[in-house]
Design an enzyme around this catalytic site. Structure first.
Site, PDB file in Angstrom:
ATOM      1  N   GLN A  52       0.833  -1.205   0.000  1.00  0.00           N
ATOM      2  CA  GLN A  52       0.000   0.000   0.000  1.00  0.00           C
ATOM      3  C   GLN A  52       0.868   1.256   0.000  1.00  0.00           C
ATOM      4  O   GLN A  52       0.649   2.177  -0.803  1.00  0.00           O
ATOM      5  CB  GLN A  52      -0.908   0.010   1.230  1.00  0.00           C
ATOM      6  CG  GLN A  52      -2.023  -1.011   1.221  1.00  0.00           C
ATOM      7  CD  GLN A  52      -2.812  -0.986   2.522  1.00  0.00           C
ATOM      8  OE1 GLN A  52      -2.333  -0.512   3.545  1.00  0.00           O
ATOM      9  NE2 GLN A  52      -4.032  -1.500   2.491  1.00  0.00           N
ATOM     10  N   THR A  83     -11.966  -5.648   4.712  1.00  0.00           N
ATOM     11  CA  THR A  83     -11.313  -4.345   4.787  1.00  0.00           C
ATOM     12  C   THR A  83     -11.925  -3.463   3.717  1.00  0.00           C
ATOM     13  O   THR A  83     -12.325  -3.974   2.654  1.00  0.00           O
ATOM     14  CB  THR A  83      -9.794  -4.459   4.573  1.00  0.00           C
ATOM     15  OG1 THR A  83      -9.240  -3.154   4.335  1.00  0.00           O
ATOM     16  CG2 THR A  83      -9.454  -5.320   3.379  1.00  0.00           C
ATOM     17  N   ASN A  84     -12.021  -2.175   3.963  1.00  0.00           N
ATOM     18  CA  ASN A  84     -12.519  -1.244   2.945  1.00  0.00           C
ATOM     19  C   ASN A  84     -11.461  -0.909   1.910  1.00  0.00           C
ATOM     20  O   ASN A  84     -11.694  -0.973   0.702  1.00  0.00           O
ATOM     21  CB  ASN A  84     -12.999   0.050   3.614  1.00  0.00           C
ATOM     22  CG  ASN A  84     -14.326  -0.107   4.328  1.00  0.00           C
ATOM     23  OD1 ASN A  84     -15.382   0.194   3.784  1.00  0.00           O
ATOM     24  ND2 ASN A  84     -14.270  -0.566   5.572  1.00  0.00           N
ATOM     25  N   THR A  85     -10.261  -0.561   2.381  1.00  0.00           N
ATOM     26  CA  THR A  85      -9.209  -0.068   1.487  1.00  0.00           C
ATOM     27  C   THR A  85      -8.888  -1.038   0.369  1.00  0.00           C
ATOM     28  O   THR A  85      -8.727  -0.642  -0.795  1.00  0.00           O
ATOM     29  CB  THR A  85      -7.933   0.243   2.286  1.00  0.00           C
ATOM     30  OG1 THR A  85      -8.208   1.289   3.221  1.00  0.00           O
ATOM     31  CG2 THR A  85      -6.803   0.679   1.375  1.00  0.00           C
ATOM     32  N   CYS A 197     -13.634   2.358   7.297  1.00  0.00           N
ATOM     33  CA  CYS A 197     -12.492   1.513   7.614  1.00  0.00           C
ATOM     34  C   CYS A 197     -12.974   0.542   8.672  1.00  0.00           C
ATOM     35  O   CYS A 197     -13.647   0.954   9.630  1.00  0.00           O
ATOM     36  CB  CYS A 197     -11.307   2.330   8.113  1.00  0.00           C
ATOM     37  SG  CYS A 197      -9.905   1.313   8.639  1.00  0.00           S
ATOM     38  N   THR A 198     -12.643  -0.718   8.529  1.00  0.00           N
ATOM     39  CA  THR A 198     -13.225  -1.729   9.406  1.00  0.00           C
ATOM     40  C   THR A 198     -12.773  -1.614  10.852  1.00  0.00           C
ATOM     41  O   THR A 198     -13.394  -2.193  11.744  1.00  0.00           O
ATOM     42  CB  THR A 198     -12.911  -3.141   8.882  1.00  0.00           C
ATOM     43  OG1 THR A 198     -11.510  -3.264   8.618  1.00  0.00           O
ATOM     44  CG2 THR A 198     -13.682  -3.407   7.603  1.00  0.00           C
TER      45      THR A 198
END
Length: 232
Positions: A52, A83-85, A197-198
């Site tokens: 990332q 996860t969102n990202t 975001c989780t």
């Protein structure tokens, strides 16, 4: 009941929440001693985080696509990226497997639409807040405007996620900062705030804001259960 495939470990703290929420919801709906049929592939978040920060999303996509393929081979009927990202690489995963992906932004957009809101604030990692892979997926289906914090506050939100929440550190000062940031989004017209975001739901909840909060972890987990228990 269909089998849910979880791509987790990003971070494991939030993956634990997914596991709990999914099983609790299955027991709530079916009763008795029912629990979810699921398989979990938990990655080493250290490796993902390095990719990332380096901007090597292609390599990250390959890594998660391999995880998805392993889950399909293990009998999963759908995939859930915990996860969102990392939904940024959802296309790479979908191109590798033949089973459907339950997308967190789609589930969240549906919840926002059901609430009748037209403008929401978004908190998440810097990648989720600043890039369009997530914001656009919420905005376009229902014409929802997505507001993000100012630059300095985006950095603060991002730092708390990686340096505190992903390490299991829950600090009162950070909670106060998040409250302030959410209040500033409301002042700009946000009718609700997406906890994109989780890990964020580990820090703040409904009592920390004057508008509805959309906990994407809970929304996504319930969406997975909807799929698993759907007929056909």
């Amino acid at each position: 009941m269909k089998t849910i495939g979880l791509i987790g470990g990003m971070s494991w703290e939030s993956t634990l929440t997914y596991y709990s929420l999914i099983n609790e919801e299955v027991r709530k709906r079916l009763g008795g001693l029912h629990s979810a049929r699921l398989v979990l592939y938990s990655v080493d978040f250290h490796d993902i985080e390095r990719l990332q920060m380096a901007g090597d999303w292609d390599a990250a996509g390959v890594m998660l696509a391999q995880a998805g393929a392993a889950l399909e081979a293990a009998g999963a009927d759908c995939l859930v990226i915990c996860t969102n990202t990392m939904h940024k690489v959802s296309a790479a995963i979908e191109e590798t497997v033949t089973i459907p992906l339950v997308h967190v932004a789609d589930a969240t957009a549906a919840a926002i639409h059901a609430a009748g809101l037209t403008r929401v604030g978004l908190l998440g990692t810097r990648f989720t807040m600043e890039q369009d892979f997530y914001r656009n997926r919420i905005s376009y289906p229902h014409g929802v405007e997505v507001l993000i914090p100012e630059a300095e506050d985006r950095e603060r939100v991002h730092r708390v996620i990686y340096e505190e929440l992903c390490l299991g550190r829950i600090l009162d000062d950070s909670r106060e900062q998040y409250r302030r940031i959410m209040a500033s989004l409301v002042e700009r017209g946000a009718q609700g705030v997406v906890l994109g975001c989780t890990e964020i739901s580990l820090l703040v909840g409904a009592s920390d804001a004057s508008v509805p909060l959309f906990d994407t972890t809970a929304i996504h987990a319930l969406g997975a259960v909807d799929f698993a228990l759907a007929s056909g």
